[in-house]
Design a protein around this motif. Structure first.
Motif, mmCIF file in Angstrom:
data_model
loop_
_atom_site.group_PDB
_atom_site.id
_atom_site.type_symbol
_atom_site.label_atom_id
_atom_site.label_comp_id
_atom_site.label_asym_id
_atom_site.label_seq_id
_atom_site.Cartn_x
_atom_site.Cartn_y
_atom_site.Cartn_z
ATOM 1 N N TYR A 255 0.818 -1.227 0.000
ATOM 2 C CA TYR A 255 0.000 0.000 0.000
ATOM 3 C C TYR A 255 0.848 1.272 0.000
ATOM 4 O O TYR A 255 0.401 2.335 0.424
ATOM 5 N N VAL A 256 2.086 1.134 -0.466
ATOM 6 C CA VAL A 256 2.984 2.291 -0.571
ATOM 7 C C VAL A 256 2.877 2.860 -1.981
ATOM 8 O O VAL A 256 2.873 2.124 -2.969
ATOM 9 N N ILE A 257 2.779 4.177 -2.065
ATOM 10 C CA ILE A 257 2.619 4.821 -3.371
ATOM 11 C C ILE A 257 3.908 4.685 -4.185
ATOM 12 O O ILE A 257 4.991 5.043 -3.724
ATOM 13 N N GLN A 258 3.735 4.168 -5.398
ATOM 14 C CA GLN A 258 4.871 4.040 -6.307
ATOM 15 C C GLN A 258 4.925 5.188 -7.306
ATOM 16 O O GLN A 258 6.007 5.657 -7.675
ATOM 17 N N GLU A 259 3.746 5.632 -7.751
ATOM 18 C CA GLU A 259 3.718 6.656 -8.792
ATOM 19 C C GLU A 259 2.381 7.378 -8.773
ATOM 20 O O GLU A 259 1.342 6.812 -8.439
ATOM 21 N N ILE A 260 2.429 8.673 -9.094
ATOM 22 C CA ILE A 260 1.198 9.442 -9.343
ATOM 23 C C ILE A 260 1.424 10.264 -10.601
ATOM 24 O O ILE A 260 2.558 10.638 -10.917
ATOM 25 N N ASN A 261 0.392 10.553 -11.321
ATOM 26 C CA ASN A 261 0.546 11.338 -12.544
ATOM 27 C C ASN A 261 0.368 12.826 -12.244
ATOM 28 O O ASN A 261 -0.059 13.205 -11.144
#
Length: 534
Positions: A29-35
């Motif tokens: 549940y760790v953020i890898q990428e956001i646009n």
């Protein structure tokens, strides 16, 4: 290898240029990428978001325990159109989440992807429309209730105005009828039954009684008091009305009754209530010239504040509801609003006076009740009558035997400004053995009684006279002799001053026009109970 890199660049270009915010997390549940769209929406940078738990950034109301993004990774599920409320740096946002999972070449779920759609404005607009619709419905309801309230006020004012006019006319007319009826009833006692004139006098009496009945109906719709008050079983009255109708109603009309067995009682005048029901049923009968069904229903009801707040003149509590409905021609709204007006009728000439439902209105109102009407053209009419209930199962009925009219003796003072009435009563009483004095006004009556109070056994006093008037005359006579026997009479029904005089010691009341029997009975009863009989 170069091909894979190109495909990767292509997907990354798509990811970077999607107008909706997109977030990718790993299995922890760790953020890898956001646009970039997510950066703008969340008001953060990509560098800040990477490596943080999704709930630290998204601030979902149910993250992370029940997060659909988590479910998508763990259970290989896809979620479409999930509404979430997020707190983005103190601002409440409502988003639509579409969640899915990403697998590696071995089919293992390694990531989750969420596409967010900001629907805050849409939801606010929906809420605004809901609020607007609610306000519109409230306004409409208030307008309807306002019109209904205004209609009740206008109806009451109209009835009061017409009542004052009609009662004034009826009073004067009753004085004239009193003379005709009195002299005719006196004349018929002097004519042998085999006389050629006997039948003529009978016709005069019959016609006068019909005219008297008409004026009584005129006065009935402004009547405020009731004559014979006792506990009444409404079901008994309904049965009597149905019995009366069944003898005259056409066979094409059937009558259905649905009477509650344990019906509460009503405190009131049985004759008046029976007349009200009968008038309604006759109206219903006349509304079904081609036949139909007349239905009468009784039931106990409790009226709450939510019901009575839109109506004038009715309080909350226990009531008996009498519903009378027909399957007749019905009426339009214009006619419905006028049906309780005196003299208003849709019937042809000689088919009715238009007093029937106005009398019903005043009788029910006089019993602290209420009446509503629902009708549509071609769909019949339903009247609902509410009468205050008395939770009692006992009713005291007092039967009085009429005493045979015979001659009497005593001295009577007649006080009336109408010469024809004075002379008529004097002639009747002298014929039955009484000694009579007359006075044309209150001042003259007081002078006569002051001089002859020890010789006068009873005073017959008209309540409507010029000068000091009936009530003040009554008070002055009582000052002269507190035990004076006074019988009141009037062309009006018992009004406020008449009732006051009765409360202060007047011993009876005669409604003009009255016949010989009524007059003699009233005098004999008063003299008997006062001990003045000689």
């Amino acid at each position: 290898m170069e091909k894979k890199i190109n495909e990767r660049n292509k997907y990354f270009t798509v990811f970077e240029n999607i107008v909706e915010p997109v977030i990718i997390i790993d299995s922890n549940y760790v953020i890898q990428e956001i646009n970039p769209a997510a950066e703008t929406f969340l008001d953060i940078t990509k560098e800040y978001a990477k490596g943080k738990l999704c709930n630290e950034i998204l601030h979902c109301t149910i993250c992370p325990q029940d997060c659909q993004l988590k479910e998508a990774i763990n259970n290989s599920m896809k979620f479409s159109g999930i509404e979430k409320e997020m707190d983005i740096k103190g601002k409440k946002k409502i988003v639509l989440m579409n969640c899915s999972f990403i697998q590696d070449f071995k089919g293992r779920n390694i990531s989750g992807v969420a596409i967010l759609t900001d629907i805050t404005k849409i939801k606010n607009l929906e809420e605004g429309i809901k609020y607007l619709n609610h306000k519109i419905s409230v306004i409409k309801k208030e307008e309807e209730e306002g019109h209904k309230f205004e209609e009740h006020v206008i109806q009451m004012q109209k009835m009061e105005s017409l009542g004052a006019l009609a009662s004034g006319i009826a009073h004067d007319f009753n004085n004239l009828l009193g003379g005709i009826l009195g002299y005719a009833s006196l004349l018929i006692t002097k004519i042998p039954k085999n006389s050629a004139y006997y039948h003529d006098v009978e016709n005069i009496l019959s016609i006068t009684n019909r005219a008297s009945d008409l004026t009584s109906k005129i006065l009935a719709y402004v009547r405020k008091e009731k004559d014979n008050i006792r506990l009444i079983n409404i079901n008994n009255i309904v049965n009597e009305v149905v019995s009366l109708l069944s003898r005259t109603i056409e066979r094409r009309i059937s009558i259905e009754k649905y009477l509650e067995e344990e019906l509460f009682y009503v405190m009131g005048d049985e004759n008046q209530i029976q007349q009200a029901f009968l008038n309604v049923c006759i109206n219903a009968r006349d509304a079904m010239p081609g036949g139909g069904i007349l239905t009468i229903r009784t039931e106990n009801v409790t009226l709450k504040e939510s019901f009575i707040e839109n109506y004038i003149g009715i309080g909350s509590g226990d009531y008996i509801l009498i519903t009378i409905s027909d399957t007749g021609i019905g009426m339009d709204e214009k006619v419905r609003k006028r049906i309780f007006e005196p003299f208003f009728t849709t019937k042809q000439k000689k088919q009715g006076t238009g007093l029937g439902l106005s009398i019903v209105y005043e009788i029910i109102k006089g019993h602290d009740g209420y009446i509503t009407v629902d009708s549509k053209l071609g769909k019949g009419t339903t009247l609902k009558i509410y009468l205050p209930a008395v939770k009692s199962q006992t009713s005291e009925i007092i039967d009085q035997e009429e005493k045979k009219i015979s001659t009497g003796n005593g001295t009577v003072l007649i006080v009336d400004d109408e010469e024809i009435i004075r002379n008529l009563i004097r002639e009747i009483l002298e014929r039955f053995g009484y000694k009579v004095f007359t006075a044309s006004n209150g001042e003259e009556a007081i002078d006569i009684y002051t001089e002859m109070k020890d010789k006068i056994d009873i005073i017959i006093l008209d309540m409507i006279m010029p000068g000091i008037g009936g009530k003040r005359t009554f008070s002055k006579l009582k000052e002269i002799n507190s035990k004076a026997n006074i019988l009141l009479m009037s062309g009006y029904k018992k009004n406020g001053e008449t009732q006051e005089a009765l409360n202060e010691g007047a011993l009876g009341f005669l409604q003009k026009p009255f016949n010989v029997n009524d007059l003699i009975k009233a005098i004999k009863m008063i003299l008997h109970h006062s001990g003045a009989c000689k």
